[in-house]
Design an enzyme around this catalytic site. Structure first.
Site, PDB file in Angstrom:
ATOM      1  N   SER B 122      52.056  93.537  66.601  1.00 15.74           N
ATOM      2  CA  SER B 122      51.265  93.146  65.315  1.00 15.74           C
ATOM      3  C   SER B 122      51.892  91.751  64.880  1.00 15.74           C
ATOM      4  CB  SER B 122      51.745  94.302  64.183  1.00 15.74           C
ATOM      5  OG  SER B 122      50.751  95.333  64.482  1.00 15.74           O
ATOM      6  N   GLY B 155      42.891  94.506  76.673  1.00 16.34           N
ATOM      7  CA  GLY B 155      41.860  95.140  77.490  1.00 16.34           C
ATOM      8  C   GLY B 155      41.028  94.246  78.172  1.00 16.34           C
ATOM      9  N   THR B 385      48.305 102.244  64.878  1.00 20.09           N
ATOM     10  CA  THR B 385      49.034 101.089  65.517  1.00 20.09           C
ATOM     11  C   THR B 385      48.388  99.657  65.517  1.00 20.09           C
ATOM     12  OG1 THR B 385      50.483 102.791  66.756  1.00 20.09           O
ATOM     13  CG2 THR B 385      50.781 100.631  67.187  1.00 20.09           C
ATOM     14  N   GLU B 387      45.679  96.699  65.285  1.00 22.84           N
ATOM     15  CA  GLU B 387      45.248  95.974  64.029  1.00 22.84           C
ATOM     16  C   GLU B 387      46.341  96.186  62.783  1.00 22.84           C
ATOM     17  OE1 GLU B 387      43.024  93.489  63.883  1.00 22.84           O
ATOM     18  OE2 GLU B 387      42.400  94.035  66.049  1.00 22.84           O
ATOM     19  N   ASP B 389      50.321  98.018  62.022  1.00 26.64           N
ATOM     20  CA  ASP B 389      50.954  99.341  62.091  1.00 26.64           C
ATOM     21  C   ASP B 389      50.667  99.916  60.421  1.00 26.64           C
ATOM     22  OD1 ASP B 389      53.353 101.442  62.751  1.00 26.64           O
ATOM     23  OD2 ASP B 389      53.771 100.521  60.769  1.00 26.64           O
TER      24      ASP B 389
END
Lengths: 484, 484
Positions: B122, B155, B385, B387, B389
């Site tokens: 993040s 991804g 988690t 975008e 924590d």
């Protein structure tokens, strides 16, 4: 070298015991892998003439749930050993032992334990399977009268086992005598096909990759299956040829001993899981950086402290089990209720969600199979449910504590872990003697604070419940109280 | 028929979209299945001339994470659409759009979004990948200087994609200008092999069966890869041939718009997940029996209430996103901070562990893949988690609330969801007007209670923090406060 280290190396150095591909195997391959490992482990145990302690450690490090778990609780009795424990070693009467144990020992029959049903998990009293005595044939007729009475979840049932200890409602002379155990053959010893009157199968994939998918949990329905009368487990009671239900002089309380045992193993496992998690968190390069943050510390360090606490309490529970067993053998039931409440509470408290918290603390890394946490989580999370749903267990211990509090007035001395409650006069009004940070290094000070807090909460809770309009409402408030 | 029903039927009736075998497929087969479904879905969208709304619903019901998720956020711009959103539709300047979008539209290139690194999730400001401008060749040199700088998790990277938006530290004239985006080709358009200077692969299996294993999350390392200067994303700033770093007049605040958008989709999903869970709980025969218990109700009903609340707040967040977007376009940033805090807080609050609680409420059944809960859990748990924590986000909203409280004294009027705080004189001393159970049916009474409680907690918390020895300690106490 310590025995634990030796067994860990034995597992780590043997290619048959490899674990690195476990989360990648399709279920069929995973199940074959489990069979291969179980057979190989048994072979090694025999070849190396391992002691019971060594064999248990080998199994611990092999770390793959499988049908043999039920056998390995107590080597070398192997088959039905879990059940034997339940009825405290001599559960199955001598003749029954003579017939079944040699077969079991040679793996000529493979057994499992069939208690839970599709509609009834922890609630044993709700089981529906019937065992109706038929005096004409001197047999019991085992039957599943409904869909929800099908046995559901037993490990080993899906593929491996030939025999089962089936829990069913005993009915004789038209009267229901409640739940009893029966030895039932399910599959042919020739070709392993299910016997007529028996429908069974595997209940399918479970949470996670690897994890409990190595176990063949199953479903089982009976359609009026006949078994000889002497396959009833007859230590606590029996049925005569003349349909009479007869109690033995063995006290029923013996049944509780095993719950203490099984829950003790769960608590011991909890310490293992938390330790593994923390190790994972620590070695993750990601977490090394973030470990400096106070928010990370405030979530991780209490878990680390818990890991130590669970380890110690696990050892203590082993002592408790031995103590309870000795007392039961001497027909002394004075500490049984307290020991039972104690293990119920500890099981519930130690199986809350530390692994998931560790997973989140590792950020994305904890979500990758390569971190080991997903499989650990998937193997461990059902511990919140099996051997008693945690909320139900917490309510049990709450009920026990309320009963203990209510008996204080009558002068009944609480025992074991609740003995401190006897000191109520002092604990309800004492002031904490701690004035400096160093004072907290005195264990007696910490102990007193915990005792005073626990007792005051229990007394306060009992007070709240007594004000509730009904007992059920009262327990609901008790639960709410816990949530705060 | 409603559009949602039509799309649900379209998916349910098409054998290519079958889901029943998903948890049973080995990972390679699951990935092939995802490619097949993605291609088929696109074919159906074109054949049936589906609208954007219909296509989004089709994807929602297809419900299988895959590399095309990044494209499908906004059909028909397809490729880089997520990124386009981040920079509010016109992120990539006209010439760049002309070059890339037609290729993307025809699937001649497949792109993904490469931000997170092995050592940096993040924390965008901690990214280590460098993009150093070389004026001699008029190129950027993309490089991974350390192991921890490898791109990790994106991804689509593992197998499918040919191009990426890579986030890297822009360095020109020896100076570090922070994180910027670059369009980088990674694989050959001839044979899909990685380009020289590029090392990439799949990061392996993830939590659960099925679930996110259908996605090819990947790892990527650069060894001094050269790209033309014009492949820098140049809406907010650019680098000239003469090595000069030049800001555009587009305000940086535009970047926040997208966080509002992405988190809004997460909150909308949360409502879906809770609803599915509750449905699962309801239809389980086991739970039907246990639903009568107060303890079960006290755990399940708040989740049911949350499902409704999340659904409504999800709709509201769509409005908020539109509102913020319009204001940003008019260069009005007055509500941006509040909107950002709002989505951060809602994302954290709505992605806590309802599914796991539902799983436990179903007893053993929730642990079986056939209940649907394990896959739902495995797909949804990383939302805690990604975008941001959740604990970090909660601290962000805490910081925003403390700032808002501290500005009340100076007379600055709070906006949006915090507008009620302006009513501090009344809310700090008002007494609840509710006297009968029926009074709670008045929404204004409930609203006032929540406002009074929230404001009093915020003021109390600000007071606690002001007493702490340092600000960091103070935030620690703020967090502790939340935990109670």
């Amino acid at each position: 070298m310590k025995v634990a280290d030796r067994m860990a190396r034995l597992v780590a150095s043997d290619p048959v015991f490899r674990k690195d591909n476990r989360t990648m195997l399709p279920r069929t391959e995973l199940f074959k892998d489990t069979l291969k490992k179980a057979a190989h482990a048994w072979k090694r145990i025999v070849e190396l003439r391992l002691t019971e302690e060594e064999a248990n450690l080998l199994r611990l490090y092999m770390d793959q749930p499988g049908y043999v778990d039920l056998h390995w609780v107590r080597i070398p009795t192997i088959l039905y050993s879990l059940y034997i424990l339940i009825y405290n070693i001599e559960a199955i009467v001598k003749e029954q032992q003579k017939k079944w144990l040699p077969l079991a020992y040679k793996f000529q029959i493979i057994g499992f334990y069939a208690q839970t049903e599709l509609g009834h998990g922890s609630n044993v009293q709700g089981l529906e399977t019937t065992a109706t005595f038929d005096p004409k044939t001197d047999e019991f007729v085992i039957h599943s009268p409904t869909l929800t009475s099908g046995k559901w979840w037993p490990g080993g049932l899906g593929k491996a086992s030939t025999h089962a200890i089936v829990h069913a409602r005993l009915i004789t002379e038209g009267k229901d005598y409640g739940i009893h155990g029966f030895i039932v053959q399910l599959r042919s010893l020739e070709d392993h096909s299910p016997l007529p009157s028996v429908t069974l199968g595997d209940i399918g994939g479970k949470f996670g990759s690897g994890a409990y998918n190595s176990m063949d949990n199953g479903v089982l329905q009976f359609d009026h299956l006949h078994i000889p009368r002497d396959q009833m487990l007859m230590r606590l009671s029996q049925v005569t040829k003349e349909e009479k239900y007869v109690h033995s002089d063995v006290p029923k309380q013996l049944l509780y001993g095993t719950m203490v045992y099984v829950r003790q193993t769960i608590v011991a496992d909890a310490s293992k899981a938390v330790t593994c998690c923390l190790y994972c968190c620590k070695v993750q390069c990601y977490s090394k950086a973030v470990l400096n943050y106070k928010t990370q510390q405030s979530r991780l360090f209490p878990l680390l402290a818990s890991a130590y606490a669970f380890r110690f309490v696990g050892e203590w529970l082993k002592w408790l089990y031995t103590d309870v067993t000795h007392k039961l053998e001497a027909k002394d039931f004075s500490t049984l209720q307290e020991a039972h409440a104690c293990t119920a509470g500890l099981k519930a408290v130690t199986t809350f969600d530390a692994i998931e918290e560790c997973q989140k603390l590792c950020g994305g890394h904890g979500y990758l199979n390569s971190s080991g946490l997903p499989e650990l989580f998937a193997v461990y999370v059902p511990a919140c449910t099996y051997e008693g749903d945690n909320v139900v267990l917490l309510l049990q211990i709450a009920r026990f504590l309320m009963k203990t509090v209510s008996q204080l007035a009558s002068g009944k001395q609480p025992v074991g872990t609740t003995a401190y409650m006897g000191n109520i006069q002092y604990l309800m009004q004492c002031k904490c003697g701690v004035t400096t940070a160093e004072d907290w290094l005195n264990p007696a000070a910490i102990k007193e604070v915990f005792e005073a807090r626990a007792l005051r909460m229990a007394v306060n809770c009992a007070h709240n419940i007594s004000k509730a309009p009904s007992q059920e409402e009262g327990w609901y408030y008790a639960y709410e109280f816990k949530a705060f």
